[in-house]
Scaffold this active site. Structure first.
Site, PDB file in Angstrom:
ATOM      1  N   GLY A   1      -2.812  -7.699  -5.160  1.00  0.00           N
ATOM      2  CA  GLY A   1      -3.560  -7.732  -3.907  1.00  0.00           C
ATOM      3  C   GLY A   1      -2.625  -8.139  -2.765  1.00  0.00           C
ATOM      4  O   GLY A   1      -2.119  -7.287  -2.070  1.00  0.00           O
TER       5      GLY A   1
ATOM      6  N   SER B   1       1.581  -4.459  -9.010  1.00  0.00           N
ATOM      7  CA  SER B   1       1.447  -4.620  -7.574  1.00  0.00           C
ATOM      8  C   SER B   1       1.954  -5.991  -7.131  1.00  0.00           C
ATOM      9  O   SER B   1       3.091  -6.353  -7.442  1.00  0.00           O
ATOM     10  CB  SER B   1      -0.017  -4.384  -7.176  1.00  0.00           C
ATOM     11  OG  SER B   1      -0.129  -4.213  -5.776  1.00  0.00           O
ATOM     12  N   TYR B   2       1.146  -6.781  -6.441  1.00  0.00           N
ATOM     13  CA  TYR B   2       1.604  -8.105  -6.014  1.00  0.00           C
ATOM     14  C   TYR B   2       1.731  -9.060  -7.197  1.00  0.00           C
ATOM     15  O   TYR B   2       2.297 -10.145  -7.057  1.00  0.00           O
ATOM     16  CB  TYR B   2       0.678  -8.694  -4.945  1.00  0.00           C
ATOM     17  CG  TYR B   2       1.306  -9.878  -4.234  1.00  0.00           C
ATOM     18  CD1 TYR B   2       2.274  -9.684  -3.251  1.00  0.00           C
ATOM     19  CD2 TYR B   2       0.963 -11.181  -4.564  1.00  0.00           C
ATOM     20  CE1 TYR B   2       2.882 -10.756  -2.612  1.00  0.00           C
ATOM     21  CE2 TYR B   2       1.555 -12.268  -3.926  1.00  0.00           C
ATOM     22  CZ  TYR B   2       2.518 -12.044  -2.949  1.00  0.00           C
ATOM     23  OH  TYR B   2       3.122 -13.113  -2.330  1.00  0.00           O
TER      24      TYR B   2
ATOM     25  N   ASP C   1       3.030   6.886  -6.797  1.00  0.00           N
ATOM     26  CA  ASP C   1       2.553   5.794  -5.948  1.00  0.00           C
ATOM     27  C   ASP C   1       3.365   5.763  -4.666  1.00  0.00           C
ATOM     28  O   ASP C   1       4.589   5.677  -4.702  1.00  0.00           O
ATOM     29  CB  ASP C   1       2.689   4.462  -6.691  1.00  0.00           C
ATOM     30  CG  ASP C   1       2.328   3.256  -5.824  1.00  0.00           C
ATOM     31  OD1 ASP C   1       1.579   3.427  -4.846  1.00  0.00           O
ATOM     32  OD2 ASP C   1       2.792   2.144  -6.143  1.00  0.00           O
TER      33      ASP C   1
ATOM     34  N   HIS D   1      -0.256   4.122  -8.450  1.00  0.00           N
ATOM     35  CA  HIS D   1      -0.094   2.663  -8.465  1.00  0.00           C
ATOM     36  C   HIS D   1      -0.753   2.036  -9.694  1.00  0.00           C
ATOM     37  O   HIS D   1      -0.191   1.134 -10.312  1.00  0.00           O
ATOM     38  CB  HIS D   1      -0.726   2.111  -7.184  1.00  0.00           C
ATOM     39  CG  HIS D   1      -0.406   0.686  -6.878  1.00  0.00           C
ATOM     40  ND1 HIS D   1       0.816   0.286  -6.388  1.00  0.00           N
ATOM     41  CD2 HIS D   1      -1.149  -0.442  -6.975  1.00  0.00           C
ATOM     42  CE1 HIS D   1       0.814  -1.023  -6.186  1.00  0.00           C
ATOM     43  NE2 HIS D   1      -0.376  -1.486  -6.541  1.00  0.00           N
TER      44      HIS D   1
END
Length: 983
Positions: free
Chosen positions: A130, A227-228, A415, A467
């Protein structure tokens, strides 16, 4: 010199500009502005953060860990049956809360899916990023968990590629508090969210969870995420390893980490992003040049207002987390994508997890949270931006590489938010030595991606995945996950027992759809390297010579060429078709075969000639039967020509003719054909005429157009009413063709860093004479293992229909066509093979390509000449073609540097971005999103949209509301090619 306060004020101003620019262009699957990481990264630019504050704090501090009694809580957390749960759930599930701070009342929610053989399998923790997004909603319910929510939002189905399915016991954690069902009774806690708090709370959760599930205390433990979570996972792993050294502290048996499409470094993350956007044809040349000249991403302070002003011009109009995915819409299932993933899935999940019966079964929302469950929390993301957020975690990753834990980084290659280019440049920043060279790995008998083994680090790409890798490519993701747990590199071709094994070398690594070595243009271009040819011999000879044109009587031949009914023809064919031969040299008995399909309203529509390339490939077999006909294009009468002689059904009774094949002979014979054909069909003599084609027809079309315009000036010569040309994925310039191809291969994660660096250092493609043996030796190391004409397409196999692709095109189609066109009844109906050729009809002739004579290194001077006339010139490019890629085409156009009249913009087809367009002075360039080399095959609706625009002399539609081409214009049921398996 600026003070810290001035710098902060400056960056705060910058972020207020940029958030309103880039973030606004991103959409959720349903168009609701989904881009949690993008929003967070924009906010991060406005904050001065030391490069590695987090790692320093972690190494200097130890906070005593809260541990609470867990007796009886495991049994209380066991899920009986979830609402809508299907039959066949033969594994145990648990969910509930673990308190991490009793004073604040802070508790994290988890979901745990055991393996069917739980006692012998490792424990895996999965974290989404996120920051502020749910690992339960996204990770478990949308990606790798055992259950998926159906479209009704009330029932579930089993995920056959779930990671707990015989591989591991998988734990999903909603973290930090404020995400999903996780909460704090002290609401000010949410404002303290950041990297450090998240790692500490996640660690406290783990220690307490292991007390609740003590059987996992000594189990091998793996940390994974995307991701994060490229921050979360390394930072939590670092904390685990540090606390494992403390006496009387729970020892967690950490064996490895794996992070996917991970945000790990500010500088390379942003730089790699914009490299990716240009090479994937998502931004203009001007924006790309502006970023390269004006942007410095070494820290947020170095990003200037000039840079932000350029970034504000970016408008992709697509879902940046998978550049080929459609948005959520009623038509989404009909839009081609690299996967079968339903883009509305997040909506189904949100509905399901907010059902009271579901929350009760999950033991969730026990405190009656004030709002509904949401997949991502913007509020938490905002808090991260205000607090601690390291600009890089590369030092932590290097720390792990020096330990004995397994470190894997993987990247889905479609992505655009954290693209493969960013990940590769991040790894190159720490420059680990290579142990196992870059190679293609396999899943379901297809290349699943590429892998390289570094010293204590493994990097893997996943082909055709965005992603959320396990959502888009579940089978390939599971292959990677299994290899990661086993501590082995993903399976190579040597690991497979299948008979089909791709050959080495750039010119032979491509296969036909059926695996028979199809690469006519690639083979020809390899031969071209060994032949010294003046840069523009053809154009010079064309301008200096005029050869009288042979014209024969054509009386009665039109009627003789009319096709009655083709074998297997479906109902509904209400247009006229013709085919037959036109003699172009009576002395040599050289004749060219054509196929012509009229529009329903033939008398008012223009005439279009389509040419395929090769050289040596059939415009009838490929163009008519596989691409744009007989789909019945309603806006034109389309003529397909098999040229030169020796291609398809075209022939010469003087076999030495074949050895004289070349650019000049092809143009002259095609012109002679046209003049005679117009005598046979005199009603088209004054009709608007357009020349179109693809591939090596990037030579044929401009050269024929040049000859038409020259001969139109000659007295008593047939005047052909040429209005425009369009060439697709066209080979038009030797230098930029080769340079652009290798740029494309690296940025699309198809070749290694070492090969890319070697080509850049040792290869000069300005002419054939400058390509050295050293360059050839490097290029010969390339082993792709894929169909280079569409890098995401499967090969022809019994399993092909189950392999995700950017289109629904059947990769076995060429086999069906070959069988059909060699049927005697078909040839009779087509008035073909009247001389009983001594060979079967073939899609491409290797012999013609091997004897090709004159072949200029460039046709750019010819194109410039056509641009200076009053005809329309269009160049288009399918963006998933690796043979003549979009990078080659863009660099070719940049070589002539025409001024821009209409800036780069996304154009639309069927409510989705169909590609991008730019209007130059007397030249239009259009990309077709998700299309390979054979654009009308791979993206027929998008091809038809831009083809209509070309004929109308208008740029493609710039917005959904302007779409004028209806899907019904493509009569897909009119297919003469038999479907099914071949013999």
């Amino acid at each position: 010199m600026q003070s810290k306060r001035q710098k902060k004020m400056k960056t705060t101003l910058l972020v207020s500009v940029i958030v309103s620019c880039i973030v606004a262009s991103a959409h959720c699957y349903g168009g609701d502005g989904y881009d949690p990481l993008g929003k967070f990264l924009e906010r991060q630019k406005s904050k001065a953060v030391a490069d590695n504050d987090f790692a320093v704090c972690q190494s200097e501090e130890y906070n005593r860990v809260y541990v609470a009694p867990q007796d009886g809580l495991k049994l209380a957390d066991k899920i009986g049956t979830l609402p809508g749960q299907p039959d066949g759930v033969d594994f145990d599930q648990y969910s509930g809360y673990v308190t991490v701070d009793p004073e604040a009342g802070r508790a994290l929610f988890y979901y745990f899916a055991e393996s069917t053989d739980a006692s012998s399998k490792p424990l895996v923790l999965w974290l989404n990023g996120g920051p502020g997004c749910s690992s339960f909603g996204t990770g478990a319910m949308m990606e790798l968990g055992p259950l998926r929510v159906k479209s009704d939002g009330e029932s579930l189905s089993l995920n056959p590629y779930a990671w707990n399915n015989g591989n591991a016991n998988v734990l999903f954690l909603e973290s930090p508090a404020g995400v999903g069902f996780s909460y704090s009774n002290t609401t000010s806690d949410y404002d303290l969210s950041g990297d450090k708090r998240t790692a500490q709370d996640s660690y406290t959760f783990l220690v307490n969870w292991l007390e609740r599930f003590p059987e996992y205390k000594t189990r091998d433990f793996f940390l994974t995420g995307e991701s994060y979570a490229g921050h979360y996972v390394p930072q939590l792993a670092q904390l685990i390893l540090q606390n494992n050294k403390i006496p009387n502290q729970t020892v967690i048996n950490l064996k490895g980490i794996a992070i996917g499409n991970a945000w790990i470094d500010f500088e390379t993350g942003w730089k790699g992003l914009f490299d990716y956007l240009w090479t994937h044809a998502l931004i203009s040349d001007e924006i790309n040049e502006g970023i390269n000249k004006n942007s410095n991403f070494s820290s947020p302070h170095n990003v200037t207002l000039e840079c932000y002003a350029i970034l504000c011009q970016i408008n992709t109009g697509i879902f940046i987390y998978d550049i080929y995915a459609p948005f959520c819409s009623p038509n989404a299932s009909n839009i081609p994508s690299t996967s079968s993933f339903d883009p509305c899935t997040d909506r189904y999940i949100a509905k399901y997890l907010n059902l009271p019966a579901v929350q009760k079964a999950l033991h969730a929302n026990l405190t009656n949270l004030p709002g509904p469950w949401e997949n991502c929390s913007d509020y938490i993301g905002n808090a991260f931006a205000r607090n601690d957020m390291a600009l890089t975690v590369l030092p932590i990753i290097e720390e792990f590489m020096a330990s004995d834990i397994r470190v894997w980084i993987y990247s889905g290659d479609t992505d655009g938010r954290i693209p493969v280019t960013s990940t590769r440049e991040s790894i190159n920043k720490i420059s680990p030595p290579v142990k196992t060279s870059w190679y293609p790995w396999y899943s379901q008998e297809e290349v699943g991606g590429y892998a390289v083994g570094y010293e204590n680090l493994t990097f893997v790409t996943i082909r055709g995945a965005g992603h959320f890798v396990p959502s888009y490519q579940p089978a390939r993701a599971l292959t990677i996950f299994t290899s990661f747990l086993e501590g082995k590199l993903p399976p190579s071709v040597e690991d497979l027992n299948e008979q089909r094994k791709p050959k080495l070398g750039n010119n032979t690594s491509a296969q036909c759809y059926g695996g028979e070595g199809y690469d006519p243009l690639g083979k020809f271009l390899e031969r071209q390297k060994s032949k010294a040819v003046a840069d523009n011999d053809f154009a010079v000879s064309q301008s200096e010579e005029y050869n009288p044109v042979y014209i024969a009587p054509q009386d009665g031949l039109k009627q003789a060429d009319r096709i009655g009914t083709l074998p297997g023809q479906p109902n509904g064919v209400d247009f006229d078709q013709y085919s037959g031969y036109v003699t172009v040299d009576p002395k040599a008995c050289r004749a060219l075969f054509y196929y012509f399909t009229e529009s329903i309203d033939a008398s008012s529509k223009p005439l279009v000639l389509w040419l395929n390339g090769g050289p040596g490939c059939s415009s009838f077999g490929d163009g008519a039967m596989m691409e744009l006909g007989p789909l019945r294009v309603k806006m034109a009468n389309v003529l397909f020509l098999e040229s030169p002689a020796g291609v398809g059904f075209s022939y010469s009774n003087t076999t030495s003719d074949y050895d004289l094949s070349g650019d000049k002979r092809t143009a002259q014979d095609s012109y002679t054909f046209l003049v005679n054909w117009l005598e046979r069909f005199p009603e088209y003599k004054t009709r608007d005429f357009f020349l179109t084609g693809e591939s090596y027809a990037g030579h044929y079309v401009p050269q024929l157009a040049q000859l038409i315009l020259q001969n139109n000036k000659i007295t008593n010569q047939t005047v052909i009413n040429l209005k425009g040309i369009a060439i697709g994925n066209a080979w038009i310039d030797y230098e930029t063709g080769w340079k652009g191809q290798f740029d494309y291969l690296w940025t699309h994660a198809l070749i290694s860093d070492e090969i890319n660096e070697g080509i850049n250092k040792n290869c000069n493609f300005s002419s054939q004479d400058t390509v050295t043996l050293e360059c050839y030796a490097i290029v010969d190391q390339i082993h792709l293992g894929i169909f280079i004409y569409d890098i995401y397409a499967p090969f022809c196999s019994p399993n092909a229909s189950n392999i995700p692709s950017t289109s629904s095109f059947d990769p076995c189609t060429d086999r069906y066509i070959s069988k059909y066109l060699n049927l005697p009844a078909v040839q009779k109906a087509l008035h073909a093979n009247l001389t009983n050729l001594q060979y079967p009809w073939e899609s491409c002739s290797d012999y013609i390509g091997s004897v090709w004579k004159d072949m200029p290194l460039t046709v750019l001077p010819t194109i410039k000449e056509l641009m200076a006339s009053d005809i329309s010139v269009w160049i288009y490019s399918g963006d998933t073609d690796g043979r003549v890629p979009v990078t080659s085409t863009r660099e070719s156009i940049n070589k002539i540097n025409p001024p821009v009249k209409t800036s780069w913009y996304p154009w639309y087809s069927q409510g989705e971005v169909g590609g991008y367009a730019v209007g130059y002075e007397n030249l239009t360039f259009v990309t077709i999103r998700g299309a390979g080399h054979y654009v009308p095959s791979y993206q027929p609706a998008r091809a038809l949209t831009f083809f209509t625009s070309f004929l109308e002399g208008k740029l493609p539609p710039s917005g959904v509301s302007r779409i004028v081409v209806k899907h019904s214009l493509v009569e897909e049921d009119l297919d003469y090619v038999p479907r099914g398996t071949t013999q």
